[in-house]
Design an enzyme around this catalytic site. Structure first.
Site, PDB file in Angstrom:
ATOM      1  N   TYR A  61       0.823  -1.209   0.000  1.00 35.76           N
ATOM      2  CA  TYR A  61       0.000   0.000   0.000  1.00 35.76           C
ATOM      3  C   TYR A  61       0.856   1.258   0.000  1.00 35.76           C
ATOM      4  O   TYR A  61       2.079   1.195   0.179  1.00 35.76           O
ATOM      5  CB  TYR A  61      -0.945   0.006   1.214  1.00 35.76           C
ATOM      6  CG  TYR A  61      -0.284   0.331   2.550  1.00 35.76           C
ATOM      7  CD1 TYR A  61       0.533  -0.587   3.197  1.00 35.76           C
ATOM      8  CD2 TYR A  61      -0.465   1.577   3.148  1.00 35.76           C
ATOM      9  CE1 TYR A  61       1.140  -0.281   4.416  1.00 35.76           C
ATOM     10  CE2 TYR A  61       0.126   1.884   4.369  1.00 35.76           C
ATOM     11  CZ  TYR A  61       0.930   0.953   4.992  1.00 35.76           C
ATOM     12  OH  TYR A  61       1.533   1.260   6.182  1.00 35.76           O
ATOM     13  N   ARG A  76      -7.389 -21.288  -1.325  1.00 38.02           N
ATOM     14  CA  ARG A  76      -6.421 -20.751  -0.356  1.00 38.02           C
ATOM     15  C   ARG A  76      -5.148 -21.580  -0.400  1.00 38.02           C
ATOM     16  O   ARG A  76      -5.071 -22.659   0.167  1.00 38.02           O
ATOM     17  CB  ARG A  76      -7.003 -20.752   1.071  1.00 38.02           C
ATOM     18  CG  ARG A  76      -6.080 -20.069   2.061  1.00 38.02           C
ATOM     19  CD  ARG A  76      -6.545 -20.152   3.500  1.00 38.02           C
ATOM     20  NE  ARG A  76      -5.537 -19.588   4.378  1.00 38.02           N
ATOM     21  CZ  ARG A  76      -4.417 -20.225   4.757  1.00 38.02           C
ATOM     22  NH1 ARG A  76      -4.184 -21.462   4.344  1.00 38.02           N
ATOM     23  NH2 ARG A  76      -3.538 -19.627   5.539  1.00 38.02           N
ATOM     24  N   HIS A 108      -0.815 -20.941  -0.426  1.00 38.11           N
ATOM     25  CA  HIS A 108       0.242 -19.934  -0.294  1.00 38.11           C
ATOM     26  C   HIS A 108       0.853 -19.562  -1.639  1.00 38.11           C
ATOM     27  O   HIS A 108       1.202 -18.415  -1.875  1.00 38.11           O
ATOM     28  CB  HIS A 108       1.363 -20.441   0.634  1.00 38.11           C
ATOM     29  CG  HIS A 108       0.988 -20.451   2.081  1.00 38.11           C
ATOM     30  ND1 HIS A 108      -0.064 -21.149   2.585  1.00 38.11           N
ATOM     31  CD2 HIS A 108       1.555 -19.816   3.139  1.00 38.11           C
ATOM     32  CE1 HIS A 108      -0.149 -20.964   3.883  1.00 38.11           C
ATOM     33  NE2 HIS A 108       0.827 -20.148   4.249  1.00 38.11           N
ATOM     34  N   LYS A 168       6.393  -1.786   1.949  1.00 43.42           N
ATOM     35  CA  LYS A 168       5.213  -1.211   2.595  1.00 43.42           C
ATOM     36  C   LYS A 168       4.066  -2.211   2.451  1.00 43.42           C
ATOM     37  O   LYS A 168       3.182  -2.076   1.598  1.00 43.42           O
ATOM     38  CB  LYS A 168       4.887   0.154   1.977  1.00 43.42           C
ATOM     39  CG  LYS A 168       4.103   1.054   2.913  1.00 43.42           C
ATOM     40  CD  LYS A 168       4.201   2.503   2.506  1.00 43.42           C
ATOM     41  CE  LYS A 168       3.193   3.394   3.226  1.00 43.42           C
ATOM     42  NZ  LYS A 168       3.269   3.386   4.683  1.00 43.42           N
ATOM     43  N   GLU A 198      12.970   2.516  13.669  1.00 42.52           N
ATOM     44  CA  GLU A 198      11.966   3.530  13.307  1.00 42.52           C
ATOM     45  C   GLU A 198      10.813   3.458  14.294  1.00 42.52           C
ATOM     46  O   GLU A 198      10.879   2.725  15.282  1.00 42.52           O
ATOM     47  CB  GLU A 198      11.480   3.299  11.874  1.00 42.52           C
ATOM     48  CG  GLU A 198      10.811   1.945  11.676  1.00 42.52           C
ATOM     49  CD  GLU A 198      10.307   1.717  10.249  1.00 42.52           C
ATOM     50  OE1 GLU A 198      10.062   2.697   9.523  1.00 42.52           O
ATOM     51  OE2 GLU A 198      10.131   0.542   9.872  1.00 42.52           O
TER      52      GLU A 198
HETATM   53  N1  PMP Z   1       7.806   3.810   8.836  1.00 36.86           N
HETATM   54  C1  PMP Z   1       6.643   3.136   8.953  1.00 36.86           C
HETATM   55  C2  PMP Z   1       6.655   1.765   9.535  1.00 36.86           C
HETATM   56  C3  PMP Z   1       5.436   3.722   8.535  1.00 36.86           C
HETATM   57  O1  PMP Z   1       4.273   3.052   8.632  1.00 36.86           O
HETATM   58  C4  PMP Z   1       5.453   5.053   8.021  1.00 36.86           C
HETATM   59  C5  PMP Z   1       4.178   5.737   7.631  1.00 36.86           C
HETATM   60  N2  PMP Z   1       3.606   5.154   6.517  1.00 36.86           N
HETATM   61  C6  PMP Z   1       6.677   5.713   7.916  1.00 36.86           C
HETATM   62  C7  PMP Z   1       7.842   5.062   8.325  1.00 36.86           C
HETATM   63  C8  PMP Z   1       6.764   7.111   7.359  1.00 36.86           C
HETATM   64  O2  PMP Z   1       6.549   7.123   5.976  1.00 36.86           O
HETATM   65  P1  PMP Z   1       5.971   8.409   5.235  1.00 36.86           P
HETATM   66  O3  PMP Z   1       6.842   9.576   5.624  1.00 36.86           O
HETATM   67  O4  PMP Z   1       6.107   8.076   3.798  1.00 36.86           O
HETATM   68  O5  PMP Z   1       4.563   8.604   5.676  1.00 36.86           O
END
Ligand code: PMP
Length: 287
Positions: free
Chosen positions: A31, A103, A105, A150, A182
Protein backbone atom coordinates in the site's frame (compact mmCIF):
# COMPACT_ATOMS: atom_id res chain seq x y z
CA UNK A 1 -16.51 9.52 0.10
CA UNK A 2 -15.60 8.13 -3.28
CA UNK A 3 -13.39 5.11 -3.84
CA UNK A 4 -11.74 3.36 -6.76
CA UNK A 5 -11.87 -0.41 -7.14
CA UNK A 6 -10.56 -2.36 -10.13
CA UNK A 7 -11.42 0.15 -12.82
CA UNK A 8 -14.50 1.67 -11.26
CA UNK A 9 -15.14 4.83 -9.25
CA UNK A 10 -17.91 4.29 -6.70
CA UNK A 11 -19.07 5.34 -3.22
CA UNK A 12 -16.74 3.85 -0.58
CA UNK A 13 -19.63 2.08 1.17
CA UNK A 14 -20.44 0.21 -2.04
CA UNK A 15 -16.93 -1.14 -2.72
CA UNK A 16 -16.86 -4.96 -2.48
CA UNK A 17 -14.19 -7.62 -2.92
CA UNK A 18 -14.23 -11.39 -2.59
CA UNK A 19 -13.50 -12.91 0.82
CA UNK A 20 -10.92 -14.99 -1.03
CA UNK A 21 -8.90 -11.92 -2.01
CA UNK A 22 -5.26 -12.60 -1.12
CA UNK A 23 -5.21 -9.32 0.77
CA UNK A 24 -8.00 -10.49 3.07
CA UNK A 25 -6.84 -14.08 3.48
CA UNK A 26 -3.06 -13.62 3.62
CA UNK A 27 -2.33 -9.91 3.93
CA UNK A 28 -0.66 -10.45 0.55
CA UNK A 29 -0.37 -6.93 -0.80
CA UNK A 30 1.24 -3.53 -0.50
CA UNK A 31 0.00 0.00 0.00
CA UNK A 32 0.80 3.70 -0.07
CA UNK A 33 -0.62 6.69 1.71
CA UNK A 34 -0.34 9.97 -0.16
CA UNK A 35 -1.12 13.26 1.58
CA UNK A 36 -3.13 15.67 -0.58
CA UNK A 37 -3.14 19.39 0.19
CA UNK A 38 -5.75 21.62 -1.46
CA UNK A 39 -6.46 18.76 -3.89
CA UNK A 40 -2.77 18.51 -4.90
CA UNK A 41 -0.99 15.24 -4.16
CA UNK A 42 2.30 15.79 -2.32
CA UNK A 43 5.35 14.00 -3.72
CA UNK A 44 3.22 11.69 -5.88
CA UNK A 45 6.13 10.56 -8.08
CA UNK A 46 8.07 9.50 -4.99
CA UNK A 47 5.07 7.59 -3.60
CA UNK A 48 4.57 5.84 -6.94
CA UNK A 49 8.28 4.97 -7.04
CA UNK A 50 8.08 3.47 -3.54
CA UNK A 51 4.94 1.54 -4.57
CA UNK A 52 6.87 0.14 -7.54
CA UNK A 53 9.67 -0.91 -5.16
CA UNK A 54 7.20 -2.65 -2.84
CA UNK A 55 5.54 -4.45 -5.79
CA UNK A 56 8.92 -5.54 -7.16
CA UNK A 57 9.87 -6.86 -3.74
CA UNK A 58 6.73 -9.00 -3.48
CA UNK A 59 7.00 -10.09 -7.14
CA UNK A 60 3.69 -8.58 -8.19
CA UNK A 61 3.50 -6.86 -11.60
CA UNK A 62 2.41 -3.23 -11.41
CA UNK A 63 -1.05 -3.10 -12.99
CA UNK A 64 -0.59 0.55 -14.09
CA UNK A 65 2.10 2.77 -15.52
CA UNK A 66 2.95 6.03 -13.77
CA UNK A 67 0.82 8.16 -16.13
CA UNK A 68 -2.16 5.84 -15.59
CA UNK A 69 -1.76 5.91 -11.81
CA UNK A 70 -1.51 9.68 -11.90
CA UNK A 71 -4.71 10.00 -13.92
CA UNK A 72 -6.69 7.63 -11.65
CA UNK A 73 -5.40 9.35 -8.51
CA UNK A 74 -6.17 12.86 -9.77
CA UNK A 75 -9.68 11.74 -10.72
CA UNK A 76 -10.27 10.24 -7.29
CA UNK A 77 -8.98 13.40 -5.58
CA UNK A 78 -11.30 15.49 -7.72
CA UNK A 79 -14.32 13.39 -6.75
CA UNK A 80 -13.98 14.15 -3.03
CA UNK A 81 -15.79 17.10 -1.54
CA UNK A 82 -12.92 17.95 0.85
CA UNK A 83 -9.61 19.53 -0.15
CA UNK A 84 -6.98 18.07 2.20
CA UNK A 85 -6.96 14.32 1.82
CA UNK A 86 -5.22 11.21 2.97
CA UNK A 87 -5.28 9.03 -0.12
CA UNK A 88 -4.83 5.31 0.45
CA UNK A 89 -3.70 2.99 -2.34
CA UNK A 90 -3.70 -0.80 -1.95
CA UNK A 91 -2.66 -3.47 -4.44
CA UNK A 92 -3.13 -7.14 -3.54
CA UNK A 93 -2.34 -10.37 -5.37
CA UNK A 94 -6.01 -10.68 -6.33
CA UNK A 95 -8.55 -13.48 -6.00
CA UNK A 96 -7.86 -17.01 -7.26
CA UNK A 97 -10.19 -18.07 -10.07
CA UNK A 98 -12.67 -20.89 -9.65
CA UNK A 99 -10.71 -23.98 -10.53
CA UNK A 100 -7.68 -22.76 -8.57
CA UNK A 101 -7.25 -23.69 -4.96
CA UNK A 102 -9.13 -21.00 -2.99
CA UNK A 103 -6.42 -20.75 -0.36
CA UNK A 104 -2.93 -21.74 -1.32
CA UNK A 105 0.24 -19.93 -0.29
CA UNK A 106 1.59 -20.29 -3.84
CA UNK A 107 0.89 -17.31 -6.09
CA UNK A 108 -2.38 -17.77 -8.04
CA UNK A 109 -1.88 -18.03 -11.79
CA UNK A 110 -3.12 -15.48 -14.28
CA UNK A 111 -5.34 -13.43 -11.97
CA UNK A 112 -5.31 -9.64 -12.00
CA UNK A 113 -4.25 -7.80 -8.84
CA UNK A 114 -6.92 -6.02 -6.81
CA UNK A 115 -6.47 -2.25 -6.91
CA UNK A 116 -8.30 -0.26 -4.26
CA UNK A 117 -8.05 3.43 -3.42
CA UNK A 118 -10.01 5.78 -1.24
CA UNK A 119 -9.47 9.16 0.32
CA UNK A 120 -10.45 10.49 3.71
CA UNK A 121 -10.03 13.96 5.18
CA UNK A 122 -6.39 14.57 6.12
CA UNK A 123 -6.00 15.46 9.76
CA UNK A 124 -2.58 16.87 10.58
CA UNK A 125 -1.42 18.15 13.96
CA UNK A 126 -2.51 21.64 14.95
CA UNK A 127 0.08 24.29 15.92
CA UNK A 128 -1.15 23.86 19.51
CA UNK A 129 -0.43 20.10 19.44
CA UNK A 130 2.97 20.74 17.89
CA UNK A 131 3.79 23.23 20.63
CA UNK A 132 3.15 20.53 23.25
CA UNK A 133 4.69 17.51 21.50
CA UNK A 134 3.90 13.87 22.22
CA UNK A 135 5.24 11.03 24.33
CA UNK A 136 6.60 7.72 23.08
CA UNK A 137 7.62 4.36 24.48
CA UNK A 138 10.37 2.04 23.29
CA UNK A 139 10.07 -1.62 22.33
CA UNK A 140 12.19 -4.31 20.75
CA UNK A 141 11.69 -4.34 17.00
CA UNK A 142 10.30 -7.83 16.55
CA UNK A 143 9.21 -7.44 12.93
CA UNK A 144 10.52 -9.42 9.99
CA UNK A 145 13.66 -8.45 8.06
CA UNK A 146 11.91 -6.85 5.08
CA UNK A 147 10.56 -3.68 6.68
CA UNK A 148 11.45 -1.67 3.56
CA UNK A 149 8.37 -3.21 1.91
CA UNK A 150 5.21 -1.21 2.60
CA UNK A 151 3.22 -4.39 3.17
CA UNK A 152 -0.45 -4.41 4.19
CA UNK A 153 0.33 -7.22 6.66
CA UNK A 154 0.85 -4.82 9.57
CA UNK A 155 0.13 -7.07 12.53
CA UNK A 156 3.52 -6.53 14.15
CA UNK A 157 3.29 -2.75 13.69
CA UNK A 158 -0.24 -2.76 15.10
CA UNK A 159 0.76 -4.67 18.23
CA UNK A 160 3.79 -2.41 18.69
CA UNK A 161 1.79 0.79 18.20
CA UNK A 162 -0.82 -0.44 20.69
CA UNK A 163 1.87 -0.49 23.38
CA UNK A 164 2.13 3.28 22.91
CA UNK A 165 -1.65 3.70 22.92
CA UNK A 166 -1.89 1.67 26.14
CA UNK A 167 0.63 4.08 27.71
CA UNK A 168 -1.37 7.11 26.45
CA UNK A 169 1.45 7.91 24.05
CA UNK A 170 1.61 8.61 20.34
CA UNK A 171 4.31 6.26 19.11
CA UNK A 172 6.46 3.21 19.81
CA UNK A 173 10.13 3.77 19.01
CA UNK A 174 11.79 0.52 18.01
CA UNK A 175 15.25 -0.81 18.74
CA UNK A 176 16.82 -3.81 17.04
CA UNK A 177 20.00 -5.26 18.54
CA UNK A 178 20.58 -2.02 20.46
CA UNK A 179 20.08 0.30 17.47
CA UNK A 180 17.22 2.61 16.52
CA UNK A 181 15.17 1.45 13.55
CA UNK A 182 11.97 3.53 13.31
CA UNK A 183 8.55 4.13 14.84
CA UNK A 184 5.65 1.68 14.49
CA UNK A 185 4.20 4.03 11.84
CA UNK A 186 6.83 6.75 11.45
CA UNK A 187 10.53 7.46 11.07
CA UNK A 188 12.52 8.76 14.02
CA UNK A 189 15.10 11.56 14.01
CA UNK A 190 17.54 12.38 16.81
CA UNK A 191 19.12 15.78 17.52
CA UNK A 192 22.31 16.05 19.58
CA UNK A 193 24.43 19.18 19.98
CA UNK A 194 22.75 20.81 16.99
CA UNK A 195 23.30 17.84 14.67
CA UNK A 196 20.29 16.09 13.14
CA UNK A 197 20.72 12.32 12.88
CA UNK A 198 18.70 9.63 11.12
CA UNK A 199 19.20 5.88 10.74
CA UNK A 200 20.31 4.88 7.22
CA UNK A 201 17.74 3.35 4.87
CA UNK A 202 17.98 -0.44 4.94
CA UNK A 203 15.80 -3.54 4.98
CA UNK A 204 15.16 -2.82 8.67
CA UNK A 205 13.00 0.25 8.10
CA UNK A 206 10.65 1.93 5.67
CA UNK A 207 12.24 4.99 4.12
CA UNK A 208 9.53 7.60 4.59
CA UNK A 209 8.71 10.16 1.95
CA UNK A 210 8.71 12.66 4.84
CA UNK A 211 12.11 11.33 5.98
CA UNK A 212 13.53 12.19 2.54
CA UNK A 213 11.93 15.66 2.56
CA UNK A 214 13.34 16.40 6.03
CA UNK A 215 16.85 15.41 4.94
CA UNK A 216 16.53 17.44 1.74
CA UNK A 217 15.43 20.47 3.75
CA UNK A 218 18.33 19.98 6.17
CA UNK A 219 20.76 19.97 3.22
CA UNK A 220 19.11 22.96 1.53
CA UNK A 221 19.19 25.04 4.71
CA UNK A 222 22.63 24.13 5.99
CA UNK A 223 21.42 22.17 9.01
CA UNK A 224 24.22 19.79 10.05
CA UNK A 225 22.99 16.23 9.65
CA UNK A 226 24.28 12.68 9.64
CA UNK A 227 22.65 9.55 8.27
CA UNK A 228 24.14 6.75 10.34
CA UNK A 229 23.31 4.01 12.81
CA UNK A 230 22.08 5.37 16.14
CA UNK A 231 22.58 3.44 19.36
CA UNK A 232 20.08 3.09 22.18
CA UNK A 233 22.40 5.19 24.37
CA UNK A 234 22.34 8.00 21.79
CA UNK A 235 18.57 7.74 21.52
CA UNK A 236 18.21 8.12 25.29
CA UNK A 237 20.71 11.00 25.46
CA UNK A 238 19.04 12.99 22.66
CA UNK A 239 18.44 16.74 22.97
CA UNK A 240 15.46 16.32 20.65
CA UNK A 241 13.55 13.40 19.16
CA UNK A 242 11.13 13.70 16.27
CA UNK A 243 8.69 11.37 14.62
CA UNK A 244 7.95 12.01 10.96
CA UNK A 245 5.27 10.69 8.61
CA UNK A 246 2.95 11.92 5.90
CA UNK A 247 0.17 12.55 8.39
CA UNK A 248 2.17 13.48 11.53
CA UNK A 249 4.63 15.58 9.46
CA UNK A 250 7.37 16.65 11.93
CA UNK A 251 6.26 16.01 15.51
CA UNK A 252 8.47 16.43 18.58
CA UNK A 253 8.65 13.54 21.04
CA UNK A 254 9.11 15.20 24.42
CA UNK A 255 9.00 12.12 26.65
CA UNK A 256 10.47 8.68 26.03
CA UNK A 257 9.56 5.86 28.43
CA UNK A 258 8.32 8.56 30.85
CA UNK A 259 11.72 10.34 30.90
CA UNK A 260 11.92 13.87 29.46
CA UNK A 261 13.71 14.22 26.11
CA UNK A 262 16.15 17.14 26.46
CA UNK A 263 14.28 19.97 28.16
CA UNK A 264 10.99 18.01 27.91
CA UNK A 265 9.47 20.47 25.43
CA UNK A 266 9.67 20.65 21.61
CA UNK A 267 13.19 21.77 20.78
CA UNK A 268 14.31 24.66 18.56
CA UNK A 269 15.35 22.47 15.64
CA UNK A 270 11.97 20.67 15.59
CA UNK A 271 10.25 24.04 15.43
CA UNK A 272 12.58 25.22 12.68
CA UNK A 273 12.13 22.05 10.62
CA UNK A 274 8.36 22.17 11.00
CA UNK A 275 8.45 25.75 9.69
CA UNK A 276 10.60 24.70 6.73
CA UNK A 277 8.30 21.74 6.05
CA UNK A 278 5.16 23.91 6.10
CA UNK A 279 6.81 26.46 3.79
CA UNK A 280 7.88 23.68 1.43
CA UNK A 281 4.32 22.33 1.32
CA UNK A 282 2.97 25.80 0.51
CA UNK A 283 5.52 26.18 -2.28
CA UNK A 284 4.60 22.79 -3.77
CA UNK A 285 0.89 23.64 -3.62
CA UNK A 286 1.48 26.83 -5.60
CA UNK A 287 3.26 25.04 -8.44
N1 PMP B 1 7.81 3.81 8.84
C1 PMP B 1 6.64 3.14 8.95
C2 PMP B 1 6.65 1.77 9.54
C3 PMP B 1 5.44 3.72 8.53
O1 PMP B 1 4.27 3.05 8.63
C4 PMP B 1 5.45 5.05 8.02
C5 PMP B 1 4.18 5.74 7.63
N2 PMP B 1 3.61 5.15 6.52
C6 PMP B 1 6.68 5.71 7.92
C7 PMP B 1 7.84 5.06 8.33
C8 PMP B 1 6.76 7.11 7.36
O2 PMP B 1 6.55 7.12 5.98
P1 PMP B 1 5.97 8.41 5.24
O3 PMP B 1 6.84 9.58 5.62
O4 PMP B 1 6.11 8.08 3.80
O5 PMP B 1 4.56 8.60 5.68
Amino acid sequence: MSAYLNGEFLPLAEARISVLDRGFVFGDGVYELVPVYSKKPFRLDEHLRRLQGSLDNIRLANPHGVAEWRELILRLIDLQDFADQSLYIQVTRGTPDEGQSPRDHAFPKGVPPTVFMFAQPLVTATPEQKAVGVCAVTAADNRWLRCNIKAISLLANILLRQQAVDADCAETVMLRDGFLTEGAASNIFVVKDGVLMAPPPSNLMLTGITYDVVLELASAHGIPHEVRVISEAELRAADELWMTSSTKEVMAIVKLDAAPVGAGVPGPLAQRMDGLYQAFKQQVMRT
